[in-house]
Design a protein around this motif. Sequence first.
Motif, PDB file in Angstrom:
ATOM      1  N   ARG A  57       0.862  -1.188   0.000  1.00 32.62           N
ATOM      2  CA  ARG A  57       0.000   0.000   0.000  1.00 32.62           C
ATOM      3  C   ARG A  57       0.892   1.230   0.000  1.00 32.62           C
ATOM      4  N   LEU A  58       0.738   2.049  -1.007  1.00 33.04           N
ATOM      5  CA  LEU A  58       1.606   3.183  -1.266  1.00 33.04           C
ATOM      6  C   LEU A  58       0.935   4.476  -0.825  1.00 33.04           C
ATOM      7  N   GLU A  59       1.645   5.237  -0.008  1.00 38.94           N
ATOM      8  CA  GLU A  59       1.169   6.569   0.371  1.00 38.94           C
ATOM      9  C   GLU A  59       1.776   7.575  -0.603  1.00 38.94           C
ATOM     10  N   THR A  60       0.960   8.463  -1.126  1.00 38.15           N
ATOM     11  CA  THR A  60       1.429   9.340  -2.203  1.00 38.15           C
ATOM     12  C   THR A  60       1.974  10.673  -1.711  1.00 38.15           C
ATOM     13  N   ARG A  61       2.045  10.875  -0.405  1.00 42.69           N
ATOM     14  CA  ARG A  61       2.643  12.094   0.143  1.00 42.69           C
ATOM     15  C   ARG A  61       4.163  11.974   0.107  1.00 42.69           C
ATOM     16  N   PRO A  62       4.887  12.928  -0.481  1.00 41.08           N
ATOM     17  CA  PRO A  62       6.351  12.837  -0.556  1.00 41.08           C
ATOM     18  C   PRO A  62       7.004  12.857   0.829  1.00 41.08           C
ATOM     19  N   ARG A  63       8.101  12.125   0.946  1.00 43.79           N
ATOM     20  CA  ARG A  63       8.874  12.050   2.180  1.00 43.79           C
ATOM     21  C   ARG A  63      10.329  12.398   1.904  1.00 43.79           C
ATOM     22  N   VAL A  64      11.126  12.436   2.971  1.00 48.42           N
ATOM     23  CA  VAL A  64      12.568  12.637   2.830  1.00 48.42           C
ATOM     24  C   VAL A  64      13.263  11.380   3.336  1.00 48.42           C
ATOM     25  N   LEU A  65      14.524  11.195   2.926  1.00 47.73           N
ATOM     26  CA  LEU A  65      15.228   9.958   3.225  1.00 47.73           C
ATOM     27  C   LEU A  65      15.309   9.683   4.723  1.00 47.73           C
ATOM     28  N   ALA A  66      15.489  10.715   5.524  1.00 47.72           N
ATOM     29  CA  ALA A  66      15.616  10.520   6.974  1.00 47.72           C
ATOM     30  C   ALA A  66      14.355   9.915   7.586  1.00 47.72           C
ATOM     31  N   ASP A  67      13.198  10.091   6.942  1.00 50.56           N
ATOM     32  CA  ASP A  67      11.951   9.531   7.467  1.00 50.56           C
ATOM     33  C   ASP A  67      11.997   8.012   7.542  1.00 50.56           C
ATOM     34  N   PHE A  68      12.851   7.380   6.752  1.00 51.85           N
ATOM     35  CA  PHE A  68      12.860   5.927   6.640  1.00 51.85           C
ATOM     36  C   PHE A  68      13.836   5.254   7.603  1.00 51.85           C
ATOM     37  N   ARG A  69      14.513   6.040   8.435  1.00 52.68           N
ATOM     38  CA  ARG A  69      15.517   5.452   9.323  1.00 52.68           C
ATOM     39  C   ARG A  69      14.904   4.483  10.329  1.00 52.68           C
ATOM     40  N   THR A  70      13.721   4.799  10.833  1.00 54.12           N
ATOM     41  CA  THR A  70      13.087   3.899  11.798  1.00 54.12           C
ATOM     42  C   THR A  70      12.743   2.572  11.151  1.00 54.12           C
TER      43      THR A  70
END
Length: 277
Positions: free
Chosen positions: A185-198
Amino acid sequence: MEPLDDARTDAYLRRLGVDSRPGRASPEALRELHLLHLRTVPFENLAIHLGEEIALTRDALFDKVVTAGRGGICYELNGGFAELLVSLGYRVELLQARVYGKDGVPGIPYDHLALRVDGRWLADVGFGEHSAYPLDLDEPGEQKDPGGVFLLRPAGEGTDGEGADGTAGTEGDLDVLRDGVPAYRLETRPRVLADFRTGAWWHSTSPESGFTRGPVCSRITEDGGRITLRDHTLIATSADGDRSEEELGTDEEVREAYRARFGIVLDRLPVPLHPRS
């Protein structure tokens, strides 16, 4: 994301076997780069079983994929590919996704990183068995690809108006299906790379993560098949779906398979962090 400098851009292209830059940032060039990435940069979780850090920084992604000639998991592969695409003139946004489990329920937030390119294309070189080419986010119908038949539908268009997991989806979310089975399931709101650290930390440490149960290394082959090394088992799948397995008896045979099949040179073998029971 910021573009790479010219030297790093050219080095990344050489990693993919490309001698010169594409003439322009076109959908056709994107398709070619996408397929080349899947063929040359393996999906692999070896760092988790070698005690190495999964570092989501601009320099770390380039150093691992290009300088060290390694692969990685989704955050590293799609993160590195995003750097390359931006450097070639594409507009790239990082999107978070939750991967569907065998129980039909999406996983943790930031479970997966995928890319939206030029507002239209879903590029994903970090999901293992998936599409060989970018998927068209503007196409409401089925999309045929060497990797299967894909469908991108709004989350909430499943049975009785619910999502594929039986829950209503957030407005704007998309369910990505492969051969009729929900992949993520894909969320279409853009993120930044640091958001994925967790998410990267969870996948590299939790006993509940499939990535911690044993090493795996996989890539598409030039003839459209797939080669995978899982623990000591070398698995070859042809484009027609024929499958063969070979048990590698010695550590030296395993190291040679990493080198010959994936271009990865190891001085020691990965040891499962949380072995499969």
